[in-house]
Design an enzyme around this catalytic site. Structure first.
Site, PDB file in Angstrom:
ATOM      1  CB  CYS A   2      -0.880   0.031   1.240  1.00 59.23           C
ATOM      2  SG  CYS A   2      -1.901  -1.422   1.384  1.00 59.23           S
ATOM      3  NE  ARG A  27       4.647   1.594  -1.472  1.00 59.85           N
ATOM      4  CZ  ARG A  27       5.400   1.657  -0.381  1.00 59.85           C
ATOM      5  NH1 ARG A  27       6.437   2.430  -0.341  1.00 59.85           N
ATOM      6  NH2 ARG A  27       5.097   0.955   0.691  1.00 59.85           N
ATOM      7  CD1 TRP A  76      -0.179  -5.217  -4.240  1.00 54.90           C
ATOM      8  CD2 TRP A  76      -0.008  -6.305  -2.308  1.00 54.90           C
ATOM      9  NE1 TRP A  76       0.381  -6.452  -4.499  1.00 54.90           N
ATOM     10  CE2 TRP A  76       0.500  -7.134  -3.336  1.00 54.90           C
ATOM     11  CE3 TRP A  76       0.012  -6.791  -0.999  1.00 54.90           C
ATOM     12  CZ2 TRP A  76       1.004  -8.408  -3.098  1.00 54.90           C
ATOM     13  CZ3 TRP A  76       0.517  -8.065  -0.761  1.00 54.90           C
ATOM     14  CH2 TRP A  76       1.003  -8.856  -1.811  1.00 54.90           C
ATOM     15  CG  ASN A 100       1.805   0.408   4.086  1.00 49.65           C
ATOM     16  OD1 ASN A 100       1.538  -0.715   3.678  1.00 49.65           O
ATOM     17  ND2 ASN A 100       2.985   0.981   3.901  1.00 49.65           N
ATOM     18  N   GLY A 101       0.048  -1.953   6.081  1.00 46.24           N
ATOM     19  CA  GLY A 101       0.563  -2.994   6.983  1.00 46.24           C
ATOM     20  C   GLY A 101      -0.570  -3.906   7.408  1.00 46.24           C
ATOM     21  CD  GLU A 490      16.633 -11.825 -11.060  1.00 49.06           C
ATOM     22  OE1 GLU A 490      16.216 -12.518 -10.125  1.00 49.06           O
ATOM     23  OE2 GLU A 490      16.246 -10.668 -11.266  1.00 49.06           O
ATOM     24  CE  LYS A 494      13.126  -9.410 -12.568  1.00 49.27           C
ATOM     25  NZ  LYS A 494      13.968  -9.528 -11.438  1.00 49.27           N
ATOM     26  CD  GLU A 497       9.620 -10.270 -10.613  1.00 48.65           C
ATOM     27  OE1 GLU A 497      10.691 -10.248 -11.234  1.00 48.65           O
ATOM     28  OE2 GLU A 497       9.367  -9.530  -9.676  1.00 48.65           O
ATOM     29  CG  HIS A 513      18.746 -35.513 -10.085  1.00 48.31           C
ATOM     30  ND1 HIS A 513      19.187 -36.799  -9.866  1.00 48.31           N
ATOM     31  CD2 HIS A 513      19.844 -34.793 -10.422  1.00 48.31           C
ATOM     32  CE1 HIS A 513      20.502 -36.846 -10.032  1.00 48.31           C
ATOM     33  NE2 HIS A 513      20.930 -35.637 -10.386  1.00 48.31           N
ATOM     34  CE  LYS A 616      11.462  -1.649  -7.156  1.00 47.31           C
ATOM     35  NZ  LYS A 616      12.074  -2.571  -8.135  1.00 47.31           N
TER      36      LYS A 616
HETATM   37  C1  F6R Z   1      11.883  -9.410  -8.285  1.00 44.95           C
HETATM   38  C2  F6R Z   1      11.616  -8.633  -7.121  1.00 44.95           C
HETATM   39  C3  F6R Z   1      11.341  -9.323  -5.837  1.00 44.95           C
HETATM   40  C4  F6R Z   1      12.251  -8.716  -4.768  1.00 44.95           C
HETATM   41  C5  F6R Z   1      11.913  -9.271  -3.395  1.00 44.95           C
HETATM   42  C6  F6R Z   1      12.848  -8.727  -2.336  1.00 44.95           C
HETATM   43  O1  F6R Z   1      12.018  -8.621  -9.415  1.00 44.95           O
HETATM   44  O2  F6R Z   1      11.646  -7.435  -7.189  1.00 44.95           O
HETATM   45  O3  F6R Z   1      11.540 -10.693  -5.927  1.00 44.95           O
HETATM   46  O4  F6R Z   1      13.572  -8.999  -5.103  1.00 44.95           O
HETATM   47  O5  F6R Z   1      10.600  -8.924  -3.069  1.00 44.95           O
HETATM   48  O6  F6R Z   1      12.804  -7.337  -2.314  1.00 44.95           O
HETATM   49  P1  F6R Z   1      13.910  -6.478  -1.631  1.00 44.95           P
HETATM   50  O7  F6R Z   1      15.161  -6.585  -2.410  1.00 44.95           O
HETATM   51  O8  F6R Z   1      13.363  -5.095  -1.617  1.00 44.95           O
HETATM   52  O9  F6R Z   1      14.090  -7.030  -0.248  1.00 44.95           O
END
Ligand code: F6R
Length: 621
Positions: A2, A27, A76, A100-101, A490, A494, A497, A513, A616
């Site tokens: 949020c 976010r 969110w 928020n939270g 990664e 990506k 996501e 395996h 985010k």
């Molecule tokens: C992937 C992504 C998430 C963050 C994860 C940790 O693109 O952005 O997987 O890497 O939520 O976030 P941080 O680095 O802010 O702790």
């Protein structure tokens, strides 16, 4: 997660709130709303979906809603569906709030409120706080006292911003875990937000409220008091380096693409910020408390989530190779709940671009209770992890707006390599000459990355061609060994996501395996096999896949014709890569997997910068 914005001052509150919430869109959110004081009454407009819906509501009003005080929110969903009814602000009698939270004891609170005769209108935990404040005010408490008393009944980490028609033109905000930042508007007034970015157009002198602070904002200015004692406290502003221009797309169609292209500069800036080049060890770090912690560590434990966890995994490979210091890599959400054994001499490092990830933060807090030294690696000054770890190293990636982490990942892996070089020199596992060579190779990376990203490069051309051929793929495996394994993870993350493709990252040797049972003609296997000591083994794993009919996309050296011949589509790394150590090819592979997902997402027409269901900074568990 949020987003919150609050404003009181001489400007149009509606404009400030909408612009501010736009800065928080990155976010992730599913509904939005704003509440404005208009002639001492609070008017609320909210809607599910995008912020544009709220803008439209305002456009459609014949008479512009002029107000100089209000609060806004992007939600969110955690408790209750992403509907207009559940969107914030919530109004309970004369009390209006955004939150928020998570309120962990919301079920008990709800039961008590219902017994008292209240009827919550939404499914959220947030709305309940309004009833608590209302009840206190009905007993005669002021808004501030009512908020303080109500807050003492909550369990969990959250921040709230509250207004009441009984005390017009006043905003009260509480920070309890989830961040809340404040600036003075030079034109008079105060802006409050859950993140520094909406504040940058007003001032770069930002006050990050401490956990347990309550701020009172009026037209006269602001006052910060301690939630518990009610005593006034002074909070010094922190000067942020980020500029509003950095928040712009700079001509790119998406923030994500812009941020991928910023990666060469990110490496240079981060190196300049953390390395003291006047020392014998080329990886010498500028003196700061984190250096002492690294010096004393006999073992490292890297804790992170998502992309940051992938950076940490690569860190393990590099640090162990160069320094011989044992490194564990832990998923924060698992580590915190499994009674982990942490040997004496261990330094726990929380890697988090946002510095707000709830699980990573909780691990650092738990370690502090156990008196285990902690270090943060974060991109955000003033973030919770930056403030709560014993010391912190900052990456200098600048603000990352695209939800999918790209340039912050690059900066994190850079810091991991710097730790490897620094500790390697200190531990004398490698000769000084080898460490110096590693450094000389590292400083070539920004230039190589720029060449790799140049329009017209073979790599770019082939990524686009490959993506064109993928349209009917049912799923993806990204495979790699050694340093390419974290990049395979990664790459798959990506793609999931932003392109919403089914994708798995696997250590190439693990395919047989189990997962190989999934391989058939509809599957795509993306193999990361640059020339390193693992390449031959990866290629033999590829033969097994090829025999089962999968489409193979190879990423390897431009002159690796044996590999190329095995692949249906081929993405060559730039030939200039030959000039660097194979151990550093991860830096070059990162943009390839990022761009692969980017173009796939563009092909599928997804919302690249704000993918569905994602946030985010993940400030809830
Ligand atoms: C992937 C992504 C998430 C963050 C994860 C940790 O693109 O952005 O997987 O890497 O939520 O976030 P941080 O680095 O802010 O702790």
């Amino acid at each position: 997660m949020c987003g919150i914005v609050g404003y009181i001052g001489s400007r149009s509150a509606a404009d400030v709130l909408i612009q501010g919430l736009k800065h928080l869109e990155y976010r992730g959110y599913d509904s939005a709303g704003i509440a404005l004081f208009i002639k001492n009454q609070i008017v609320i407009e909210k809607s599910e979906g995008r912020l544009g819906n709220i803008e439209k509501i305002f456009r459609d009003k014949r008479v512009p809603l002029y107000s100089s005080c209000g609060i806004g929110h992007t939600r969110w969903a955690t408790h209750g569906k992403p509907t207009t009814k559940n969107a914030h602000p919530h109004k309970t009698g004369h009390v209006v709030l955004v939150h928020n939270g998570i309120i962990e004891n919301y079920l008990e609170i709800k039961k008590e409120l219902i017994l008292k005769g209240h009827t919550p209108q939404s499914e959220t935990d947030s709305e309940l706080f309004g009833f608590l404040v209302l009840d206190e005010m009905e007993l005669g408490a002021s808004l501030v006292t009512a908020v303080r008393r109500s807050f003492s009944k909550l369990l969990g980490q959250c921040s709230v911003v509250v207004m009441s028609e009984r005390e017009p033109e006043k905003i009260v905000g509480v920070r309890n875990g989830s961040p809340l930042v404040v600036v003075r508007d030079p034109e008079g007034g105060v802006v409050i937000a859950s993140d520094a970015q909406p504040l940058l157009p007003f001032s770069r002198e930002v006050i990050f409220l401490e956990h347990g602070d309550l701020v009172i904002a009026t037209h006269e200015g602001m006052q910060v008091i301690e939630l518990e004692s009610g005593l006034e406290v002074e909070r010094k502003p922190l000067s942020l380096e980020w500029s509003i221009e950095q928040m712009d797309k700079g001509g790119f169609p998406h923030y994500m693409l812009k941020e991928i292209y910023e990666q060469p500069g990110v490496i240079t800036h981060t190196l300049n910020q953390i390395l003291d080049r006047n020392q014998k060890n080329p990886f010498s770090l500028f003196p700061q408390p984190g250096v002492n912690l690294l010096n004393q560590a006999q073992e490292l434990c890297l804790v992170a989530c998502g992309t940051s966890w992938h950076a940490a995994l690569l860190g393990k490979y590099w640090i162990e190779r160069w320094s011989g210091i044992p490194v564990n890599v832990e998923l924060a959400s698992e580590f915190r709940y499994r009674d982990p054994v942490v040997r004496s001499g261990t330094l726990v490092i929380g890697v988090s671009q946002s510095g707000e990830t709830a699980d990573t933060l909780a691990v650092l807090r738990e370690m502090r209770v156990r008196r285990v030294p902690t270090l943060g690696v974060s991109n955000v000054r003033g973030s919770s992890i930056a403030r709560e770890a014993d010391a912190v190293f900052f990456t200098s990636a600048g603000p990352e707006v695209g939800v999918a982490a790209t340039k912050t990942f690059m900066a994190q892996i850079l810091v991991m390599l710097v730790f490897a070089g620094y500790l390697g020199f200190k531990q004398k596992k490698k000769s000084n000459l080898e460490i110096a060579q590693l450094f000389n190779e590292l400083v070539k990376i920004p230039h190589l990355l720029s060449q790799e990203l140049e329009e017209g490069s073979e790599m770019l051309k082939q990524i686009r061609v490959t993506v064109q051929n993928l349209s009917h793929s049912k799923g993806f495996f990204f495979i790699g060994r050694g340093y390419s394994y974290p990049l395979a993870l990664e790459g798959a993350l990506k793609l999931k996501e932003i392109a919403y493709d089914y994708a798995e990252g696997y250590a190439a040797g693990e395919l047989k395996h189990g997962p190989i049972a999934m391989i058939d003609q509809g599957m795509v296997v993306v193999v990361l096999a640059p020339r390193d000591s693992w390449r031959d083994k990866t290629v033999s794993n590829l033969e097994e896949v090829k025999a089962r009919g999968a489409m193979i996309v190879g990423i390897g050296d431009s002159d690796d014709y044996d590999l190329k011949n095995l692949c249906d589509d081929w993405i060559p790394l730039p030939s200039e890569n030959r000039s660097i150590d194979a151990g550093l090819l991860s830096f070059i592979l990162a943009p390839v997997v990022q761009l692969f997902s980017y173009y796939r997402a563009v092909q599928k027409g997804t919302d690249v910068d704000k993918p569905r269901n994602l946030a985010k900074s993940v400030t809830v568990e």
